[in-house]
Scaffold this motif. Structure first.
Motif, short mmCIF file in Angstrom:
data_model
loop_
_atom_site.label_atom_id
_atom_site.label_comp_id
_atom_site.label_asym_id
_atom_site.label_seq_id
_atom_site.Cartn_x
_atom_site.Cartn_y
_atom_site.Cartn_z
N ALA A 166 -28.42 -48.64 19.28
CA ALA A 166 -28.10 -49.69 20.26
C ALA A 166 -28.46 -49.27 21.68
O ALA A 166 -28.90 -50.10 22.48
N THR A 167 -28.25 -47.99 22.02
CA THR A 167 -28.45 -47.61 23.42
C THR A 167 -29.44 -46.48 23.60
O THR A 167 -29.79 -46.14 24.72
N GLY A 168 -29.89 -45.86 22.52
CA GLY A 168 -30.86 -44.78 22.66
C GLY A 168 -30.25 -43.44 23.03
O GLY A 168 -30.97 -42.50 23.34
N ALA A 169 -28.91 -43.33 22.96
CA ALA A 169 -28.27 -42.04 23.27
C ALA A 169 -28.66 -41.03 22.18
O ALA A 169 -28.54 -41.33 20.99
N SER A 170 -29.11 -39.86 22.58
CA SER A 170 -29.59 -38.86 21.62
C SER A 170 -28.51 -38.46 20.62
O SER A 170 -27.45 -37.97 21.01
N GLU A 171 -28.79 -38.67 19.33
CA GLU A 171 -27.77 -38.38 18.32
C GLU A 171 -27.52 -36.88 18.20
O GLU A 171 -26.45 -36.48 17.75
N ALA A 172 -28.49 -36.05 18.61
CA ALA A 172 -28.25 -34.60 18.54
C ALA A 172 -27.07 -34.23 19.42
O ALA A 172 -26.25 -33.38 19.07
N VAL A 173 -26.96 -34.89 20.57
CA VAL A 173 -25.88 -34.56 21.50
C VAL A 173 -24.58 -35.27 21.12
O VAL A 173 -23.51 -34.67 21.13
N THR A 174 -24.69 -36.56 20.74
CA THR A 174 -23.45 -37.29 20.44
C THR A 174 -22.76 -36.75 19.19
O THR A 174 -21.55 -36.64 19.15
N THR A 175 -23.55 -36.38 18.14
CA THR A 175 -22.91 -35.84 16.94
C THR A 175 -22.18 -34.54 17.28
O THR A 175 -21.08 -34.29 16.77
N LEU A 176 -22.79 -33.73 18.17
CA LEU A 176 -22.13 -32.49 18.58
C LEU A 176 -20.79 -32.77 19.23
O LEU A 176 -19.78 -32.14 18.92
N LEU A 177 -20.77 -33.74 20.17
CA LEU A 177 -19.53 -34.02 20.89
C LEU A 177 -18.47 -34.57 19.93
O LEU A 177 -17.28 -34.29 20.07
N MET A 178 -18.93 -35.36 18.94
CA MET A 178 -17.98 -35.93 17.98
C MET A 178 -17.24 -34.83 17.20
O MET A 178 -16.11 -35.03 16.77
N ASN A 179 -17.90 -33.68 17.02
CA ASN A 179 -17.24 -32.57 16.33
C ASN A 179 -15.95 -32.16 17.03
O ASN A 179 -14.93 -31.89 16.38
N PHE A 180 -16.01 -32.11 18.35
CA PHE A 180 -14.85 -31.64 19.10
C PHE A 180 -13.73 -32.68 19.06
O PHE A 180 -12.55 -32.34 18.99
N VAL A 181 -14.13 -33.95 19.09
CA VAL A 181 -13.12 -35.01 18.99
C VAL A 181 -12.43 -34.93 17.62
O VAL A 181 -11.20 -34.99 17.53
N ALA A 182 -13.23 -34.75 16.57
CA ALA A 182 -12.65 -34.67 15.21
C ALA A 182 -11.66 -33.52 15.12
O ALA A 182 -10.56 -33.66 14.56
N ASN A 183 -12.04 -32.38 15.68
CA ASN A 183 -11.17 -31.22 15.61
C ASN A 183 -9.84 -31.49 16.33
O ASN A 183 -8.76 -31.12 15.83
N ASP A 184 -9.90 -32.17 17.48
CA ASP A 184 -8.67 -32.47 18.21
C ASP A 184 -7.79 -33.46 17.44
O ASP A 184 -6.57 -33.35 17.45
N ILE A 185 -8.44 -34.43 16.79
CA ILE A 185 -7.66 -35.37 15.97
C ILE A 185 -6.94 -34.61 14.86
O ILE A 185 -5.74 -34.83 14.61
N MET A 186 -7.67 -33.68 14.23
CA MET A 186 -7.04 -32.92 13.15
C MET A 186 -5.85 -32.11 13.66
O MET A 186 -4.77 -32.10 13.05
N LEU A 187 -6.04 -31.46 14.82
CA LEU A 187 -4.95 -30.65 15.36
C LEU A 187 -3.73 -31.53 15.67
O LEU A 187 -2.59 -31.15 15.39
N TYR A 188 -4.02 -32.72 16.22
CA TYR A 188 -2.91 -33.64 16.50
C TYR A 188 -2.13 -33.94 15.23
O TYR A 188 -0.90 -33.89 15.20
#
Lengths: 373, 303
Positions: A166-188
């Motif tokens: 939809a926006t052309g945001a590089s998936e290499a970078v967004t998938t990386l950032l999503m990892n940290f969000v997932a980890n924080d959700i798990m810790l919560y």
């Protein structure tokens, strides 16, 4: 392909010329030619040896004998029945997460989000497992946990895919950032809603009820999840190599312009490749949770997702090679225990070993490109 | 001092640990090389700075050690991607993994060491300015380095011959080569300087803002730095703003916590990454500026 045969024809030419100029010259230059032809193989061996030498040096600097460290790595990997089973168990999430890299890679996408997708798979499985696990029969709760895990992983990979299309945001970078969000959700979840009130020490989620856990195979440490993983790997191979969808992905990855002209639905293919990849990693997280871990704990994925990325790259995103690389890396990751116990070195020393194993072929990229051009 | 001021003070100090590496990554990307290893270079910089500080007792010398440690890992990335034509993203991740391992192994002996972190410096009259003074001008040395670095990098990139060469290399290395320059050398220099700045950013964490060393202490800030450069569309001023926003999100989290606001800590931890992701989407949607052409080849047309 046409180009390759052309190149081969060229490299054979000197051989003919030389054969007219006398026996000694022929020998010397045929050795040269032989070296040229197998140059890549020699260089590969050389670069791996160099990598291991660097590793040995680091070990030596930390005051351990490199040879005995290597022998511990080999012994704990191959000559210990129990640890072969451990390697296979670890290889389940690593190879599925590696296939999660390989599938989008077909379409030219870079999924570095294996870590987050594994975590989300484990979260999905835990959520369902804790809800229905105690009341439903085992096969049903496994199926439901699998669906939840796969879905959670697919969503986690699908968001970056949508962002890319939809926006052309590089998936290499967004998938990386999503990892940290997932980890924080798990810790919560571990620290609050799903916390096990009865455990002391490190916080963890409540354990799955016994019937929701994957049952063991023939009384060994292995569990039925290994069988599911093999089936998933075969299915992935079929999808990529034999199905129309797999071929379409390859076209998109090879030449998007050609794919567009051929009328292929590019965005739909890109998104679906990420969804399938995410689902595979999510299932890997689910199998690891239901078969091995049984409850969520901080650091449950132990960088498996990143190791998987390296494994997929090492296997050139070819399904069966990727799985072989995943087994190799699983064995190395496991040897960290032995190294820690025997030499008192920090377990992250295997990260160095893994990195060096991938640096060797990276170093050869130039030669490889020259060969295939 | 109220919560907002506290948040902003921490945001500037913590944001500096993103601003400096982002400017480094910007330099590298404008020359056509993306460095996911920025995370690893920060990690190396953090430990390098800490180790040198323990050895010398001076956090300022420590910062230099951190810069060198970061640059060493940057050199590896530069060598693999430029001279060995390795895939940039994979090489970056491998550099990170290597740094993770090396700092894990070498860092264990420093976990219990105590250091005197970079002292807070007040800039005479400026720090007396009501409200803004204590936020902007009562900070450690590296924060001021960050302030100076932004205009400096803008000047070098857009007003000097070196900057022009660097940006041309990022667009069309072939043209630079035909014009009699060495694009490989220019790229390698840009990547190494970028990694050096990443190392300084790591130092801001270990001997500045946090003042201690622990395993994997950068926890993804280096990846955020890469993301910030993307959503800033390769414009230094926007890079600065983006990085400070991330810093404020980081510090808001700890301020909310100390003030006993009842939001789960781990959900707050996710906030900076979410902010970055959302910013990426918004900016990409607007189209932004086109990426350097050589970079596009590496980032989009991969495999």
């Amino acid at each position: 392909m046409g180009k390759v045969s052309l190149k081969l024809g060229n490299s054979q030419k000197p051989l003919e010329v030389v054969s007219n100029t006398g026996a000694t010259a022929t020998l010397a230059s045929s050795i040269k030619v032989a070296f040229k032809r197998h140059k890549l193989a020699y260089l590969s061996v050389g670069s791996y040896v160099a990598s291991m030498a660097v590793f040995g040096l680091i070990v030596f600097v930390k005051g351990a004998n490199p040879l005995s460290v290597f022998s511990v790595v080999v012994q704990s990997t191959f000559f210990n029945g129990g640890s072969v089973e451990q390697i296979i168990l670890r290889a389940v999430p690593i190879s599925l997460a590696a296939l999660a890299v390989a599938v989008p890679a077909r379409a030219g996408l870079v999924n570095v989000g294996g870590e987050g997708q594994l975590i989300m798979g484990a979260i999905g499985a835990t959520g369902v497992g804790l809800t229905v696990g105690a009341s439903a029969p085992s096969p049903l709760s496994w199926a439901l946990m699998g669906v939840a895990g796969g879905l959670a992983g697919a969503i986690w990979a699908g968001i970056p895919a949508l962002m890319r299309t939809a926006t052309g945001a590089s998936e290499a970078v967004t998938t990386l950032l999503m990892n940290f969000v997932a980890n924080d959700i798990m810790l919560y979840l571990i620290y609050q809603p799903w916390r096990d009130r009865y455990s002391s020490g490190q916080p963890q989620s409540q354990p799955l009820s016994h019937s929701a856990q994957l049952s063991s195979l023939f009384g060994s440490q292995l569990n039925i999840g290994v069988v599911f993983a093999v089936a998933l790997a075969v299915a992935t191979w079929w999808l990529l190599k034999k199905s129309h969808w797999g071929f379409a992905l390859k076209v998109v990855g090879g030449n998007q312009e050609a794919a567009k002209r051929a009328g292929l639905p590019i965005n739909r293919l890109l998104i679906s490749s990420m969804l399938v990849g995410g689902a595979l990693a999510g299932l890997g997280g689910m199998l690891n949770l239901a078969g091995v871990e049984v409850q969520l704990r901080p650091g449950i994925t132990a960088t498996f997702g990143y190791i998987a990325f390296l494994a997929s790259w090492l296997g050139r995103h070819e399904p069966y090679k990727v799985v072989i690389a995943a087994f190799l890396f699983s064995a190395i990751a496991l040897s960290s225990n032995g190294i820690q116990l025997n030499f008192g070195l920090n377990g992250s020393i295997v990260d160095i070993l893994l990195a060096l194993i991938v640096i060797a072929p990276l170093f050869l990229s130039k030669n490889r490109k020259a060969m295939t051009k | 001092m109220n919560g907002i001021e506290q948040t902003l003070i921490g945001g500037i100090a913590g944001g500096t640990a993103i601003v400096i590496p982002s400017l480094g990554e910007l330099t590298s990307e404008l020359a056509g090389i993306v460095n996911l290893g920025t995370e690893g270079c920060m990690l190396a910089g953090a430990l390098g700075a800490y180790a040198v500080t323990v050895a010398t007792g001076s956090a300022e010398i420590g910062v230099a050690g951190g810069a060198i440690a970061g640059a060493v890992f940057g050199l590896l990335h530069a060598y693999l991607t430029i001279y060995r034509k390795a895939d940039q993203l994979t090489s970056g991740l491998v550099v990170w993994f290597l740094a993770l391992g090396v700092t894990g192994v070498l860092g264990t002996s420093y976990v219990n060491d105590v250091i005197t972190p970079l002292p807070v410096i007040s800039i005479g009259g400026l720090s007396k300015v009501p409200w803004l003074g204590p936020i902007l001008f009562h900070q450690d040395l590296l924060v001021y380095v960050g302030y100076v670095l932004v205009p400096l990098i803008i000047f070098i990139l857009h007003r000097t011959r070196i900057g022009l060469l660097l940006r041309s290399t990022g667009e069309r290395p072939e043209v630079v080569s035909v014009a009699g320059n060495r694009p490989n050398l220019i790229q390698a220099t840009a990547v190494t300087i970028g990694a050096l700045l990443a190392g300084v950013g790591g130092a801001q964490l270990s001997v500045g803002y946090v003042g201690t060393w622990f395993d994997d202490m950068t926890s993804g800030y280096g990846f955020v730095a890469v993301a910030v450069v993307l959503f800033a569309s390769w414009k230094p001023l926007r890079v600065m703003v983006g990085a400070y926003i991330f810093g404020v999100a980081l510090s808001a989290e700890s301020v909310l916590q100390t003030n006993g606001i009842a939001i789960n800590q781990y959900l707050l931890d996710a906030l900076p990454y979410l902010v970055t992701l959302i910013a990426l989407v918004i900016v990409s949607r607007k189209g932004g500026r086109k990426a350097p052409e050589a970079l596009n080849r590496a980032l989009i047309d991969v495999t």
